[in-house]
Enzyme design. Structure first.
Site, short mmCIF file in Angstrom:
data_model
loop_
_atom_site.label_atom_id
_atom_site.label_comp_id
_atom_site.label_asym_id
_atom_site.label_seq_id
_atom_site.Cartn_x
_atom_site.Cartn_y
_atom_site.Cartn_z
N SER A 155 35.10 38.85 16.87
CA SER A 155 35.77 37.61 16.47
C SER A 155 37.28 37.74 16.60
O SER A 155 37.98 36.73 16.56
CB SER A 155 35.39 37.21 15.04
OG SER A 155 35.55 38.31 14.19
N HIS A 206 30.70 34.78 21.05
CA HIS A 206 31.08 34.79 19.64
C HIS A 206 30.24 33.81 18.83
O HIS A 206 30.47 32.61 18.85
CB HIS A 206 32.58 34.47 19.51
CG HIS A 206 33.07 34.51 18.10
ND1 HIS A 206 34.05 33.67 17.63
CD2 HIS A 206 32.71 35.28 17.05
CE1 HIS A 206 34.27 33.93 16.36
NE2 HIS A 206 33.47 34.90 15.98
N GLU A 245 30.90 30.59 21.02
CA GLU A 245 32.01 30.57 21.97
C GLU A 245 31.72 31.58 23.09
O GLU A 245 31.43 32.75 22.81
CB GLU A 245 33.31 30.96 21.27
CG GLU A 245 33.75 29.93 20.23
CD GLU A 245 34.96 30.37 19.42
OE1 GLU A 245 35.76 29.50 19.04
OE2 GLU A 245 35.10 31.57 19.13
N ASN A 286 38.62 30.11 15.27
CA ASN A 286 39.51 30.81 14.36
C ASN A 286 40.99 30.49 14.61
O ASN A 286 41.84 30.74 13.77
CB ASN A 286 39.29 32.32 14.44
CG ASN A 286 38.01 32.71 13.71
OD1 ASN A 286 37.51 31.95 12.89
ND2 ASN A 286 37.48 33.86 14.02
P1 NAI Z 1 27.57 44.52 9.91
O1 NAI Z 1 28.38 45.57 9.23
O2 NAI Z 1 26.67 43.66 9.09
O3 NAI Z 1 26.65 45.24 11.02
C1 NAI Z 1 27.16 46.13 11.96
C2 NAI Z 1 26.04 47.09 12.37
O4 NAI Z 1 26.50 47.84 13.50
C3 NAI Z 1 25.66 48.08 11.29
O5 NAI Z 1 24.26 48.05 11.09
C4 NAI Z 1 26.12 49.44 11.86
O6 NAI Z 1 25.25 50.50 11.51
C5 NAI Z 1 26.08 49.17 13.34
N1 NAI Z 1 26.98 50.00 14.14
C6 NAI Z 1 28.26 50.34 13.86
N2 NAI Z 1 28.78 51.07 14.87
C7 NAI Z 1 27.81 51.19 15.81
C8 NAI Z 1 27.75 51.79 17.09
N3 NAI Z 1 28.79 52.43 17.59
N4 NAI Z 1 26.61 51.69 17.78
C9 NAI Z 1 25.54 51.04 17.29
N5 NAI Z 1 25.54 50.43 16.07
C10 NAI Z 1 26.67 50.51 15.35
O7 NAI Z 1 28.59 43.67 10.76
P2 NAI Z 1 28.47 42.13 11.22
O8 NAI Z 1 29.00 41.28 10.13
O9 NAI Z 1 27.11 41.88 11.73
O10 NAI Z 1 29.55 42.08 12.40
C11 NAI Z 1 29.29 42.64 13.65
C12 NAI Z 1 30.30 42.12 14.66
O11 NAI Z 1 30.24 40.71 14.70
C13 NAI Z 1 31.76 42.48 14.40
O12 NAI Z 1 32.39 42.67 15.63
C14 NAI Z 1 32.28 41.25 13.70
O13 NAI Z 1 33.68 41.09 13.85
C15 NAI Z 1 31.54 40.16 14.47
N6 NAI Z 1 31.39 38.89 13.74
C16 NAI Z 1 31.05 38.90 12.41
C17 NAI Z 1 30.91 37.69 11.74
C18 NAI Z 1 30.54 37.66 10.28
O14 NAI Z 1 30.77 36.62 9.64
N7 NAI Z 1 29.96 38.71 9.72
C19 NAI Z 1 31.13 36.40 12.43
C20 NAI Z 1 31.39 36.53 13.85
C21 NAI Z 1 31.54 37.74 14.45
#
Ligand code: NAI
Length: 518
Positions: free
Chosen positions: A124, A145, A157, A195
């Site tokens: 994001s 996104h 997006e 955003n």
């Molecule tokens: P989250 O923390 O819920 O999940 C991330 C997952 O990725 C975890 O299960 C972790 O174990 C895993 N992980 C971390 N490093 C890793 C790697 N190198 N290889 C494989 N798995 C790995 O995070 P979330 O909220 O799902 O966010 C994920 C992405 O989406 C981020 O880039 C965030 O900026 C983006 N995003 C998040 C939003 C939100 O509201 N939570 C909205 C839009 C985008």
């Protein structure tokens, strides 16, 4: 580069957290084969359990038949190693928001998947071009996104990096539609569309509060009930929580090299440091008891109506509306060229404060009240009344009683350039216009992204058109004149179209409305 066939049937999702599992849900329901991978194996198990539970709930509610539910769950398979993503047509990454970690993952993926596999990032805040820069073939890297929660937030997006193959993005646009989402296309710029456009409401809301114009709750009431938004800026900040939104405000501001339109407020930094994060910590701009927002009661309107009222004719439409309300309240209208000595004086400025309006029209500031006429005053859900620092308590109360005489709640605020609704709405429209001016997305996609991604009743450009682009331009110019703050300088997109009497959604003849330039 040569055209590749980006047909997508099997997708890998790396990162099985909140976003990864949401994307898996919509993909599996659309009949795609999904491979879920995560460095934490427990996260994959948890995501599959979550999906099983969600599909069962949807089936119980009659929203999904049993056969489809079973098929969807069967479509999602765990990948125990990244090498198991070998046959994917697309891999979407939803891992930790760190550039070096994402770059390393994409480099590793390139050694696993075929040459025609698209690599997408759900980032994001990071640049797609920067993520792709570490790849041997950056043309296959595209931003995808999604918003949280993915199944409910029906917009995504699609972001073209500087080296992205347009056809890879096209394939993601098609795939989004197949999954029941609305895709919008954006250039690789900080905040993309949603955003970026979202800066208007919260930074201007914070600025209004920071100037001591009105309380958090009053600003929210005005934005909801007068301007027609679903949530005011502070309810929204409480929902997203300051540990998320404060860093985003700072990051976008710095990524645009301290652009004054995005200046954050010290209010959020202090509250963040104090742990007043929002709903999730039980206290933010509001207090929450058992999860319920606590809203202080409003002070009732005074009953004593003014004896007679003189109204400024500077804005004829606003004059007519105020006169109608005066008639309905049964109050005498002072029709003199200048106000009689005992008349309450009503001005209807656009972008000026009540003090400037009083001085401009050589009026007695102690009897001046200003009413916000940007949204229709007759049939309103709420009205905003503003005083000068010299306005007497008696004049303020008489104005309050007058505009509340038909039972419509009135919020009385301190002097402000552009009340509350005018300046917040004008800022939202202006930033939307800048996004169009910078060709980050088409006007249509800007409005779509904002209505679906931010839940606004209209996109910024359609909102500007509905209220009158010329009126928005007047508000911004007046604010800029009074404050001298470049934050309020009108976007050239707005100024040109307003002056030419064009719609804000209209592109130049030279523009291809289906394409943005990287
Ligand atoms: P989250 O923390 O819920 O999940 C991330 C997952 O990725 C975890 O299960 C972790 O174990 C895993 N992980 C971390 N490093 C890793 C790697 N190198 N290889 C494989 N798995 C790995 O995070 P979330 O909220 O799902 O966010 C994920 C992405 O989406 C981020 O880039 C965030 O900026 C983006 N995003 C998040 C939003 C939100 O509201 N939570 C909205 C839009 C985008």
């Amino acid at each position: 580069m040569t055209s590749r066939n980006f047909s997508i049937e099997t997708i890998g999702i790396v990162g099985s957290g909140a976003m990864g599992r949401g994307i898996a849900q919509i993909a599996a329901l659309a009949g795609l084969s999904v491979r879920l991978y995560d460095t934490n194996p427990a996260a994959i198990g948890a995501a599959r359990d979550y999906l099983a539970e969600t599909f069962a709930k949807l089936t119980a509610k009659g929203k999904l038949d049993e056969a489809r539910s079973l098929a969807a769950l069967t479509n999602v398979k765990p990948a125990h190693a990244i090498s198991e993503l070998v046959d994917c047509d697309l891999v979407i990454e939803a891992i930790v928001e760190k550039l070096d970690v994402k770059q390393a993952l994409f480099r590793e993926l390139e050694t696993v998947v075929s040459g025609r596999c698209v690599l997408a990032s759900n980032t994001s805040s990071l640049s797609i071009t920067a993520i792709a820069a570490g790849c041997t073939d950056p043309s296959r890297v595209v931003g995808y996104h999604f918003f949280n929660p993915v199944p409910l937030m029906k917009v995504v997006e699609v972001i073209d990096g500087l080296r992205s193959d347009r056809e890879a993005g096209d394939a993601l646009m098609d795939l989004a539609r197949r999954m029941g989402h609305t895709p919008v296309r954006a250039k690789d710029m900080p905040g993309f569309i949603v955003n970026h456009a979202g800066r208007g409401m919260n930074t201007e809301g914070l600025r209004v509060a920071g100037e001591g114009v009105a309380s958090f709750v009053d600003i929210d009431r005005i934005m909801r009930e007068q301007a027609g938004f679903r949530l005011g800026p502070f309810e929204l900040l409480d929902l997203t929580a300051l540990d998320v939104s404060h860093p985003v405000m700072e990051s976008i501001y710095h990524q645009f090299y301290e652009e004054p339109r995005f200046t954050p407020s010290p209010i959020t930094g202090t509250r963040l440091a104090g742990g007043l994060l929002g709903r999730k910590t039980g206290e933010g701009f509001y207090r929450y008891e058992d999860g319920k927002q606590q809203v202080p009661a409003e002070t009732p309107a005074p009953a004593a109506l003014p004896g007679s009222v003189w109204v400024s004719k500077r804005y004829p439409g606003a004059y007519d509306a105020v006169v109608q309300l005066i008639g309905k309240a049964g109050v005498k209208l002072d029709e003199g060229a200048t106000p009689a000595a005992d008349s309450l004086i009503v001005v209807t400025p656009f972008g000026h404060d009540a003090s400037t309006a009083a001085v401009d029209e050589t009026l007695d500031a102690s009897r001046v009240v200003a009413i916000d006429a940007l949204f229709p005053l007759v049939g309103a859900q709420r009205r905003t009344l503003m005083t000068t620092p010299a306005t007497t308590r008696a004049a303020r109360d008489a104005g309050h009683a007058l505009f509340a005489a038909d039972g419509v709640p009135v919020t009385v605020i301190r002097d402000s350039t552009g009340f509350v609704a005018q300046r917040v709405v004008a800022t939202i429209v202006n930033i939307g216009c800048d996004i169009a001016q910078k060709q980050i997305a088409t006007p249509q996609d800007i409005d779509l992204a904002v209505t679906l991604g931010l839940g606004y009743p209209r996109g910024p450009l359609a909102l500007g058109d509905a209220l009158g682009a010329a009126t928005i331009l007047t508000i911004l110019r007046s604010m800029y004149d009074v404050l001298g703050d470049p934050r309020y300088r009108p976007s050239p997109w707005l100024a040109r179209r307003a002056q030419l009497g064009m719609s804000l959604t209209q592109c130049d003849a030279a523009d291809n409305p289906t394409e943005t330039q990287s």
